[in-house]
Design an enzyme around this catalytic site. Structure first.
Site, PDB file in Angstrom:
ATOM      1  N   ALA A  26      -1.224  -1.136   2.425  1.00 14.09           N
ATOM      2  CA  ALA A  26      -1.329  -1.667   1.057  1.00 14.09           C
ATOM      3  C   ALA A  26      -2.342  -2.804   1.013  1.00 14.09           C
ATOM      4  O   ALA A  26      -3.164  -2.892   0.094  1.00 14.09           O
ATOM      5  CB  ALA A  26       0.040  -2.144   0.585  1.00 14.09           C
ATOM      6  N   TYR A  27      -2.294  -3.678   2.002  1.00 12.60           N
ATOM      7  CA  TYR A  27      -3.231  -4.815   2.057  1.00 12.60           C
ATOM      8  C   TYR A  27      -4.652  -4.320   2.308  1.00 12.60           C
ATOM      9  O   TYR A  27      -5.607  -4.810   1.690  1.00 12.60           O
ATOM     10  CB  TYR A  27      -2.781  -5.775   3.160  1.00 12.60           C
ATOM     11  CG  TYR A  27      -3.552  -7.081   3.241  1.00 12.60           C
ATOM     12  CD1 TYR A  27      -3.357  -8.104   2.315  1.00 12.60           C
ATOM     13  CD2 TYR A  27      -4.452  -7.307   4.279  1.00 12.60           C
ATOM     14  CE1 TYR A  27      -4.046  -9.308   2.409  1.00 12.60           C
ATOM     15  CE2 TYR A  27      -5.143  -8.520   4.380  1.00 12.60           C
ATOM     16  CZ  TYR A  27      -4.939  -9.517   3.443  1.00 12.60           C
ATOM     17  OH  TYR A  27      -5.616 -10.714   3.539  1.00 12.60           O
TER      18      TYR A  27
END
Ligand code: NAP
Length: 257
Positions: free
Chosen positions: A160-161
């Site tokens: 996600a990051y």
């Protein structure tokens, strides 16, 4: 150096994520370089204390608490900055959040959403509210958005990051292209491992990561927050007047060497 001679003399700069780490270092540095700084983060006590410190040092600063994921909060900060200091010349859109580096299939929807909301929607909200006031003032502007080595590579950080920090670079390029003829520059910082609260949290959860973070840099160390802030200050200043659309690595050689 007196603030009248600093590279940001006469400028007004908004800094998000100013309550700790890179953002707090930037707040101090930008003020020393002559900018009036508008500080945003959720922890109001921290940014208020920083404003007191900067004022005691002869600088100009104000704090407005808010969540970058909320458009209304960002709008309120931009408006308050313009009301107090008259205009907005620069923005360091630096607030961010990372969960630990769990494998993709183990990341919850909630963590994905929080990662995107803070890192991507946060920068989106900032651009959406900062650019119109820069256009209206006719003074131009410079926006610096904080990405990461994870904005270029899958570093072992959460998927996600990695996706969020890639998106920050995409937003930055699009902004540079959209406003190149209208006096607004936009650049991203590709930040490497930096000794901040975010890093401390990651290392408390997984101490073994420290060795690999240090080993990735050709300087075999992590950055101090001020080293990242210095690049942001230069990009926000007129000294970088022909620099736009770039992703500047401040990563101790991780991506470049
Ligand atoms: P930090 O010390 O944890 O600072 C993060 C800042 O973001 C804090 O001021 C925090 O303030 C603010 N923030 C987080 N969520 C927010 C929200 N929803 N609304 C407003 N502010 C919010 O970490 P840091 O390392 O300085 O991080 C700064 C930036 O550098 C981030 O974008 C991060 O992704 C990036 N980065 C860091 C590293 C590293 O190794 N440290 C590496 C690459 C990229 P409040 O909690 O008070 O809101």
């Amino acid at each position: 150096m007196s603030s009248e001679q600093g590279m940001l003399a006469g400028k007004v700069a908004m800094i998000t994520g100013a309550s700790s780490g890179i953002g707090a270092a930037a707040a101090r540095l930008f003020a020393q370089e002559g900018a009036a700084v508008v500080l945003m983060a959720r922890r109001e006590d921290r940014i208020r204390a920083l404003v007191e410190e900067i004022r005691a040092d002869g600088g100009r600063a104000m704090a407005v608490a808010g969540d970058v994921a909320l458009s209304d909060d960002v709008e309120r900060v931009v408006e308050a900055g313009v009301d107090t200091f008259g205009h907005l010349d620069a923005a360091f859109n630096n607030a961010g959040w990372a969960s630990s580096g769990t494998a993709l299939h183990e990341i919850s929807d909630e963590v994905f959403d929080r990662t995107m909301d803070t890192n991507v929607r946060g920068v989106w909200n900032c651009l959406r509210h900062q650019v119109p006031v820069m256009l209206k003032s006719g003074r131009g502007g410079s926006v610096v958005n904080t990405s990461s080595v994870a904005g270029l590579q899958a570093t072992g950080a959460s998927a996600a990051y990695v996706a969020a920090k890639h998106a920050v670079i995409g937003l930055t390029k699009a902004a540079a292209a959209d406003y190149g003829l209208r006096g607004i520059r936009a650049n991203a910082l590709v930040v490497g491992s930096t000794l901040t609260e975010m890093m401390q949290t990651i290392l408390e959860e997984t101490p073994a990561l420290e060795e690999s973070f240090v080993a990735r840099s050709v300087q075999k160390r992590m950055a101090a927050p001020l080293e990242v802030a210095q690049a942001a200050a230069w990009l926000c200043s007129d000294r970088s007047s022909y620099v736009t659309g770039t992703s500047m690595a401040v990563d101790g050689g991780v991506t470049g060497a």
